[in-house]
Scaffold this active site. Structure first.
Site, PDB file in Angstrom:
ATOM      1  N   ARG A   1       7.593 -16.572 -21.789  1.00 30.56           N
ATOM      2  CA  ARG A   1       8.526 -15.553 -22.816  1.00 30.56           C
ATOM      3  C   ARG A   1       7.466 -14.680 -23.998  1.00 30.56           C
ATOM      4  O   ARG A   1       7.916 -13.421 -24.383  1.00 30.56           O
ATOM      5  CB  ARG A   1       9.196 -16.287 -23.218  1.00 30.56           C
ATOM      6  CG  ARG A   1      10.448 -16.368 -22.821  1.00 30.56           C
ATOM      7  CD  ARG A   1      11.532 -17.916 -23.565  1.00 30.56           C
ATOM      8  NE  ARG A   1      13.003 -17.659 -22.687  1.00 30.56           N
ATOM      9  CZ  ARG A   1      13.479 -18.771 -23.102  1.00 30.56           C
ATOM     10  NH1 ARG A   1      13.820 -19.159 -23.896  1.00 30.56           N
ATOM     11  NH2 ARG A   1      15.090 -18.518 -21.739  1.00 30.56           N
TER      12      ARG A   1
ATOM     13  N   LYS B   1      21.316 -27.974 -20.549  1.00 30.18           N
ATOM     14  CA  LYS B   1      22.503 -27.165 -21.250  1.00 30.18           C
ATOM     15  C   LYS B   1      23.871 -26.879 -21.519  1.00 30.18           C
ATOM     16  O   LYS B   1      24.138 -26.627 -20.571  1.00 30.18           O
ATOM     17  CB  LYS B   1      22.406 -26.114 -21.756  1.00 30.18           C
ATOM     18  CG  LYS B   1      20.805 -25.797 -23.009  1.00 30.18           C
ATOM     19  CD  LYS B   1      20.356 -24.110 -23.152  1.00 30.18           C
ATOM     20  CE  LYS B   1      19.753 -24.485 -23.562  1.00 30.18           C
ATOM     21  NZ  LYS B   1      18.529 -22.949 -24.134  1.00 30.18           N
TER      22      LYS B   1
ATOM     23  N   GLY C   1      13.664 -20.614 -19.808  1.00 30.53           N
ATOM     24  CA  GLY C   1      12.857 -21.259 -20.392  1.00 30.53           C
ATOM     25  C   GLY C   1      11.727 -22.293 -19.840  1.00 30.53           C
ATOM     26  O   GLY C   1      11.184 -22.163 -19.427  1.00 30.53           O
TER      27      GLY C   1
ATOM     28  N   GLY D   1      20.481 -18.603 -19.854  1.00 30.43           N
ATOM     29  CA  GLY D   1      22.413 -18.938 -19.762  1.00 30.43           C
ATOM     30  C   GLY D   1      22.313 -16.958 -19.751  1.00 30.43           C
ATOM     31  O   GLY D   1      23.523 -16.588 -18.995  1.00 30.43           O
TER      32      GLY D   1
HETATM   33  N1  LIG Z   1      18.530 -35.450 -15.924  1.00 32.67           N
HETATM   34  C1  LIG Z   1      18.154 -34.763 -16.802  1.00 32.67           C
HETATM   35  N2  LIG Z   1      18.070 -36.022 -17.937  1.00 32.67           N
HETATM   36  C2  LIG Z   1      17.679 -35.533 -18.965  1.00 32.67           C
HETATM   37  N3  LIG Z   1      17.045 -34.227 -19.176  1.00 32.67           N
HETATM   38  C3  LIG Z   1      16.457 -33.856 -18.664  1.00 32.67           C
HETATM   39  C4  LIG Z   1      17.885 -33.935 -16.856  1.00 32.67           C
HETATM   40  N4  LIG Z   1      16.967 -33.052 -15.655  1.00 32.67           N
HETATM   41  C5  LIG Z   1      16.768 -32.131 -16.460  1.00 32.67           C
HETATM   42  N5  LIG Z   1      16.483 -31.947 -18.209  1.00 32.67           N
HETATM   43  C6  LIG Z   1      15.843 -31.387 -18.977  1.00 32.67           C
HETATM   44  O1  LIG Z   1      16.724 -29.986 -19.062  1.00 32.67           O
HETATM   45  C7  LIG Z   1      15.813 -29.045 -19.622  1.00 32.67           C
HETATM   46  C8  LIG Z   1      16.033 -28.076 -19.430  1.00 32.67           C
HETATM   47  O2  LIG Z   1      17.478 -27.412 -19.410  1.00 32.67           O
HETATM   48  P1  LIG Z   1      17.523 -26.345 -19.827  1.00 32.67           P
HETATM   49  O3  LIG Z   1      19.209 -26.334 -19.684  1.00 32.67           O
HETATM   50  O4  LIG Z   1      17.365 -25.333 -21.569  1.00 32.67           O
HETATM   51  O5  LIG Z   1      17.099 -25.052 -19.319  1.00 32.67           O
HETATM   52  P2  LIG Z   1      16.426 -23.210 -19.427  1.00 32.67           P
HETATM   53  O6  LIG Z   1      15.708 -22.893 -17.545  1.00 32.67           O
HETATM   54  O7  LIG Z   1      15.430 -23.658 -20.394  1.00 32.67           O
HETATM   55  O8  LIG Z   1      17.024 -23.467 -19.703  1.00 32.67           O
HETATM   56  P3  LIG Z   1      17.688 -21.628 -20.475  1.00 32.67           P
HETATM   57  O9  LIG Z   1      16.470 -21.235 -21.069  1.00 32.67           O
HETATM   58  O10 LIG Z   1      19.206 -21.462 -20.570  1.00 32.67           O
HETATM   59  O11 LIG Z   1      17.274 -22.545 -21.601  1.00 32.67           O
HETATM   60  C9  LIG Z   1      14.342 -29.651 -19.300  1.00 32.67           C
HETATM   61  O12 LIG Z   1      14.189 -29.901 -21.134  1.00 32.67           O
HETATM   62  C10 LIG Z   1      14.672 -31.384 -18.446  1.00 32.67           C
HETATM   63  O13 LIG Z   1      13.764 -32.258 -19.068  1.00 32.67           O
HETATM   64  O1  LIG Z   2      16.648 -20.396 -24.071  1.00 30.48           O
HETATM   65  C1  LIG Z   2      17.660 -19.582 -24.375  1.00 30.48           C
HETATM   66  O2  LIG Z   2      18.164 -19.415 -22.866  1.00 30.48           O
HETATM   67  C2  LIG Z   2      18.418 -18.277 -25.300  1.00 30.48           C
HETATM   68  O3  LIG Z   2      17.043 -18.680 -26.091  1.00 30.48           O
HETATM   69  C3  LIG Z   2      19.155 -18.514 -25.709  1.00 30.48           C
HETATM   70  O4  LIG Z   2      19.569 -19.840 -26.680  1.00 30.48           O
HETATM   71  P1  LIG Z   2      20.864 -20.888 -26.762  1.00 30.48           P
HETATM   72  O5  LIG Z   2      21.381 -21.018 -25.159  1.00 30.48           O
HETATM   73  O6  LIG Z   2      20.322 -21.430 -28.107  1.00 30.48           O
HETATM   74  O7  LIG Z   2      21.513 -19.449 -27.648  1.00 30.48           O
END
Ligand SMILES: Nc1ncnc2c1ncn2[C@@H]1O[C@H](COP(=O)(O)OP(=O)(O)OP(=O)(O)O)[C@@H](O)[C@H]1O
Ligand SMILES: O=C(O)[C@H](O)COP(=O)(O)O
Length: 398
Positions: free
Chosen positions: A38, A199, A356, A379
């Site tokens: 990022r 999330k 991320g 998201g």
């Molecule tokens: N079974 C699980 N239990 C707990 N945490 C988990 C599990 N599977 C994945 N994760 C956690 O999910 C997190 C990533 O989820 P997230 O939804 O934030 O994805 P992202 O790619 O960062 O999307 P965004 O950019 O929207 O945040 C990681 O920190 C990972 O450890």
């Molecule tokens: O990590 C993301 O997807 C963006 O930075 C938005 O974060 P947020 O889901 O906390 O609004």
């Protein structure tokens, strides 16, 4: 880009105070930034504006602080990382509005870069509160949004500011939208989506529409547990939003009527502690012990995921299949990422991933460079996929 004013339209920026909304919500492990994607992606916009002699003032959020300022969510350490990446000093101010911010801005010279503290330390940010937006705008002459990954939020710094200042899309915002349109505007079918991660509450609703757009939805990571619980399985102490079981059931009904296959884990790797090297075992999903957490999907599930990747002409991926930051719970994510990378290299798959932590996981697997496109957005990317208007993008349209 059609419908937007970009940095090409900004004219003479010398001496202008440019508020640049960036996404510095970077993954952190053991107190250290674990993935710099990022930050890398915002460098072109920052360099261009700084070279044009603008005073570049960065606005960003970090995490989801609940009650005002909290050192855990401070952007202070991130300023050094941006500075190291751009090879120029990046100053830091301990607030994004008020005297602290105004004083820091007043000492800036043309071309300087300043990062302001987490916008989410103020409740007005997420409420898109007009007074807070005005307070942010007081430090700028121009607004640039380069945070596509936060454009699904109608917050003061992602949406509100564009109503108060001349607004432009940054280079990353432009590039992300172009790349997504090119890769997924008219996707080759079948389209398979993998959605995992943590999330759950903020992404669950998105799946309701996503199942109408894709041919198969593979659900892994923390996200899967809510679906498993909705199906009546016991998930022990796993990350799970039990109160959202109804929504999960509704998504499964929508998927069935839209002809979208839903693929849930059939086995999982469980542990009693969330830490690297924790004692673990692989169990079938209906045998998760009450005191254990599912931290990764198991080998049978990986086989099924890879078979869906083989069937796909287009793959869309957001959210890791397990807690990939802590070994060995990275196993499934790494295996599926490498498999998708191989299919892409062979010219059999268009693969687009975003988020991320997802980008961090693909880098960890050594697979990111082979994907057709890797977005910084999670998201926002899913909402774009759904066909939703993103507030941070819509407001930039002339
Ligand atoms: N079974 C699980 N239990 C707990 N945490 C988990 C599990 N599977 C994945 N994760 C956690 O999910 C997190 C990533 O989820 P997230 O939804 O934030 O994805 P992202 O790619 O960062 O999307 P965004 O950019 O929207 O945040 C990681 O920190 C990972 O450890
Ligand atoms: O990590 C993301 O997807 C963006 O930075 C938005 O974060 P947020 O889901 O906390 O609004």
């Amino acid at each position: 880009m059609a419908g937007f004013r970009t940095l090409d339209d900004i004219g003479n920026a010398r001496g202008k105070r440019v508020l640049v909304r960036v996404d510095l919500n970077v993954p952190v492990a053991d107190g250290k930034i674990s993935d710099f994607t990022r930050i890398e992606r915002i460098i072109p916009t920052l360099t261009e504006l700084s070279d044009k002699g603008a005073k570049v003032i960065l606005l960003a959020h970090f995490g989801r602080p609940k009650d005002g300022p909290d050192p855990v969510f401070s952007l202070d350490p991130v300023a050094n990382a941006v500075s190291a990446m751009i090879g120029r000093p990046v100053a830091f101010a301990a607030d994004c509005i008020g005297n602290e911010a105004a004083d820091a801005v007043s000492t800036m010279k043309d071309g300087d870069i300043l990062l302001l503290e987490n916008t989410r330390f103020h409740k007005g940010e997420e409420k898109n509160d007009p007074d807070f937006t005005k307070a942010l705008a007081a430090n700028g002459d121009i607004y640039v949004n380069d945070a596509f990954s936060a454009a699904h939020r109608a917050h003061a710094s992602t949406e509100g500011l564009a109503h108060l200042l001349p607004a432009y899309a940054g280079r990353t915002m432009e590039a992300e939208l172009q790349a997504l349109e090119k890769g997924l505007g008219n996707p080759a079918r079948p389209v398979v989506a993998i959605v995992g991660g943590a999330k759950v509450s903020s992404k669950l609703d998105l799946l309701m529409n996503l199942v109408k757009k894709v041919d198969a939805l593979v659900i892994g990571g923390g996200m899967a547990n809510t679906f498993l619980a909705a199906r009546g399985e016991s998930v022990g102490k796993s990350l799970c939003e039990h109160d959202l079981a109804g929504t999960a059931r509704q998504i499964m009904i929508e998927a069935a009527s839209a002809g979208c296959a839903i693929i849930l884990p059939s086995d999982g790797v469980v542990a009693r502690e969330f830490k690297a090297g924790a004692a673990n075992e692989t169990v079938v999903i209906n045998a998760v012990p009450d005191d254990a957490m599912i931290l990764d999907v198991g080998p049978k599930t990986v086989e099924a995921v890879n078979q869906w990747i083989d069937r796909a002409a287009t793959l869309v991926w957001n959210g890791p299949l397990g807690a990939f930051e802590i070994e060995p719970f990275d196993t499934a994510t790494v295996a599926a990422a490498r498999h998708a990378a191989e299919r892409t290299r062979e010219g059999k798959l268009v693969s687009v991933a975003g988020g991320g932590d997802t980008v961090s996981a693909l880098n960890h697997a050594g697979a990111a460079d082979d994907f057709t496109y890797v977005s910084t957005a999670g998201g926002a990317f899913l909402e774009w996929m759904e066909g939703k208007d993103l507030p941070g993008v819509e407001v930039l349209k002339a």
